[in-house]
Write an enzyme that holds these catalytic residues in place. Structure first.
Site, short mmCIF file in Angstrom:
data_model
loop_
_atom_site.label_atom_id
_atom_site.label_comp_id
_atom_site.label_asym_id
_atom_site.label_seq_id
_atom_site.Cartn_x
_atom_site.Cartn_y
_atom_site.Cartn_z
N ILE A 67 39.71 43.05 44.85
CA ILE A 67 39.23 43.57 43.61
C ILE A 67 39.60 45.08 43.33
O ILE A 67 39.83 45.80 44.38
CB ILE A 67 37.67 43.64 43.91
CG1 ILE A 67 37.16 42.25 44.01
CG2 ILE A 67 37.04 44.35 42.38
CD1 ILE A 67 35.70 42.28 44.57
N CYS A 68 40.21 45.54 42.29
CA CYS A 68 40.71 46.90 42.02
C CYS A 68 39.40 47.78 41.50
O CYS A 68 39.01 47.53 40.20
CB CYS A 68 41.66 46.77 41.06
SG CYS A 68 42.31 48.54 40.50
N LEU A 69 38.65 48.29 42.40
CA LEU A 69 37.61 48.91 41.93
C LEU A 69 37.34 50.36 42.77
O LEU A 69 37.60 50.20 44.06
CB LEU A 69 36.21 48.18 42.17
CG LEU A 69 35.08 48.57 41.60
CD1 LEU A 69 34.65 48.78 40.21
CD2 LEU A 69 33.85 47.50 42.25
#
Ligand SMILES: [Zn+2]
Ligand SMILES: [Zn+2]
Ligand SMILES: [Zn+2]
Ligand SMILES: [Zn+2]
Lengths: 369, 161
Positions: free
Chosen positions: B100-102
């Site tokens: 996840i790109c968070l």
């Protein structure tokens, strides 16, 4: 003739005093220095149960003054006659200042009691709180807080984080015979200069009688070693009066470390150590030109770098050594130097541009070309 | 009063924090979020969280599994969070391998955040999605990335997506 009369007068006085002292049983006496603004210093034994009136009666004759013309100054305040010694938070070998009263200033409680509110965690840098010191004091009394503390790093002789005491002196002549015009109401008042005006009683003071107060701290856990005996205030460590949970472990501890970010994030001291060690091992400390090797609030807030690096004295001695070593290494690297290649040495080398040979300075002594 | 002296560093400090988080997450889970309490109690450093796509969003009716891995540096270090299982949400910030790109999972992590706040961020990330698609660099990333998403130097996509 006059001098003989004076001698006789003093003899009688001393005898009277002896008589009085003899009748008062000193249970656990306190050895205190009395410094007058004319330069003389007396060493006397006081009973902690005595009030300031008793003290004046004992010392006035020694200073050649009538007791009602003496005022006693301690920690920036002229002490009221009814205050007892034990209420003043005086340690063994503390210094009280005795001056001849020129004017009647407002007598009050000792400073250490009246600034207990500095401990409250909501003190902001620009002090926007509207409640007065008295209100805050009352509320801290309601909550049953009797002895709130300051924390300091005592380098001599304790070499450790200790409970500290706030003291004040004249910013100009450094005399303690000074009464403050107002109490400090926030940490900036204490840590920054020329914020609180004061009345200096020292006759030789050039700017006196109006001067600025200069606050400083003493370690409360060793006997005072004189006027130069000071400790570094660890002002981020504060009593947890409003029961704020630790950011990391969520326990409610006391005291806590309050970061200088706008949110005033709080960690317990154990989590602070863990935070430091975690960041230290990963070399994630910040090497700041002005502040040194330091850390921000663990939540990464802006403007939250720890400015007083003595707070890292909370670490164990091995951890602190690691902090010092890494900090020094970082400094060498920043200055364009290299580290000694011998494993485990880590001493810094700043290469001499004229000479190809380099030598490890202060480390293992290994030479390389 | 807590001692000023640096005593033993409580080795289980992070576990106590996780224990507290687990309790509150089991007692008051956010809507659509459920933690596998039995598994977490057996191994506090590895949690599985079940997540339902919120009603009225592109993910309504779907269910996902999130894996949380914690190190003893928690909460000063962020948890490693990935989608696992057969259904990885198709989303511009979620790679097909579950990464996840968070930003709060790396750069913007703070010990003031928690498993619950991470779950809520992911729920809202999914809910605000307007078009189901993989990140543009998905196939390249999945072939070349480290197994640990925290090792990725994320170039954060536009957060408004
Ligand atoms: Zn000391
Ligand atoms: Zn002065
Ligand atoms: Zn804590
Ligand atoms: Zn903060």
């Amino acid at each position: 003739m006059a001098s003989i009369l004076e001698i006789i007068f003093e003899l009688i006085n001393n005898m009277l005093q002896f008589f009085r002292l003899g009748k008062k049983s000193i249970s656990n006496s306190l050895n205190i220095y009395i410094k007058s603004n004319t330069g003389s210093t007396l060493s006397i034994e006081l009973d902690p149960k005595w009030d300031i009136k008793n003290v004046k009666e004992v010392i006035a004759p020694k200073l050649g003054l009538p007791p009602n013309e003496v005022k006693i100054i301690f920690a920036g305040k002229e002490l009221d006659d009814s205050i007892t010694i034990e209420e003043c938070d005086l340690g063994e070998q503390s210094i009280l200042h005795a001056v001849q009263s020129r004017s009647q200033s407002k007598r009050s409680r000792p400073l250490s009691e009246s600034v207990a509110n500095l401990q409250l965690s909501n003190i902001s840098e620009n002090d926007d709180s509207s409640s007065t010191i008295e209100e805050q004091l009352e509320s801290s009394e309601e909550k049953g807080i009797k002895n709130t503390h300051f924390y300091v790093y005592c380098s001599q002789p304790c070499k450790s984080v200790r409970v500290g005491k706030l003291r004040v002196r004249c910013a100009n002549c450094h005399s303690g015979a000074l009464t403050v015009d107002s109490d400090p109401s926030c940490w900036d008042d204490v840590l920054k200069s020329n914020r609180i005006t004061a009345h200096c009683e020292e006759t030789r003071c050039e700017t006196g009688p109006v001067s600025f107060a200069e606050f400083f701290f003493k370690c409360a856990e060793h006997t005072s070693q004189g006027e130069k005996d000071e400790a570094v205030p660890l002002y981020l460590i504060r009593p947890n009066i409003s029961h704020v949970p630790c950011l990391a472990c969520t326990d409610i501890s006391d005291p806590v470390l309050v970061f200088s970010c706008e949110e005033r994030h709080v960690t317990c001291l154990d989590c602070f150590r863990q935070y430091c060690v975690t960041r230290l091992r990963e070399r994630q400390f910040v090497s700041d030109d002005r502040l040194g090797y330091t850390l921000p609030c663990p939540a990464g807030c802006e403007n939250s770098l720890i400015e007083e690096c003595h707070h890292f004295r909370l670490l164990t001695s091995e951890q602190y050594q690691m902090y010092q070593r890494f900090g020094a290494e970082e400094y060498v690297l920043k200055a364009g130097g290299v580290l000694c290649p011998q494993p485990g040495c880590g001493a810094g080398i700043i290469i001499d541009t004229d000479c190809k040979r380099v030598q490890c300075v202060g480390g293992c002594g290994v030479r390389s070309h | 009063m807590q001692s000023l002296k640096a005593g033993h560093l409580d080795a289980s400090r992070w576990e106590r924090r996780l224990q507290k988080e687990l309790m509150s997450l089991m007692k008051e889970p956010p809507p659509g979020v459920e933690v596998d309490g039995d598994q977490a109690e057996q191994n506090l450093s590895l949690w599985t969280v079940h997540m339902k796509g919120a009603e009225g969003t592109l993910y309504e009716g779907e269910s996902f599994q999130l894996q949380f891995k914690f190190s003893p540096k928690y909460p000063f270090d962020s948890p490693e969070v990935t989608f696992i299982g057969s259904n990885i949400p198709v989303h511009p910030h979620v790679y097909s391998n579950g990464h996840i790109c968070l930003s709060i999972l790396t750069d913007d992590w703070s010990p003031a955040l928690s498993v619950q706040s991470v779950c809520l961020s992911i729920v809202s990330m999914l809910s605000s999605c307007k078009e189901k698609k993989r990140p543009p660099d998905n196939s390249f990333y999945v072939k070349t990335c480290n197994k640990n998403p925290k090792k990725t130097k994320w170039w954060y996509h536009d957060d408004s997506v």
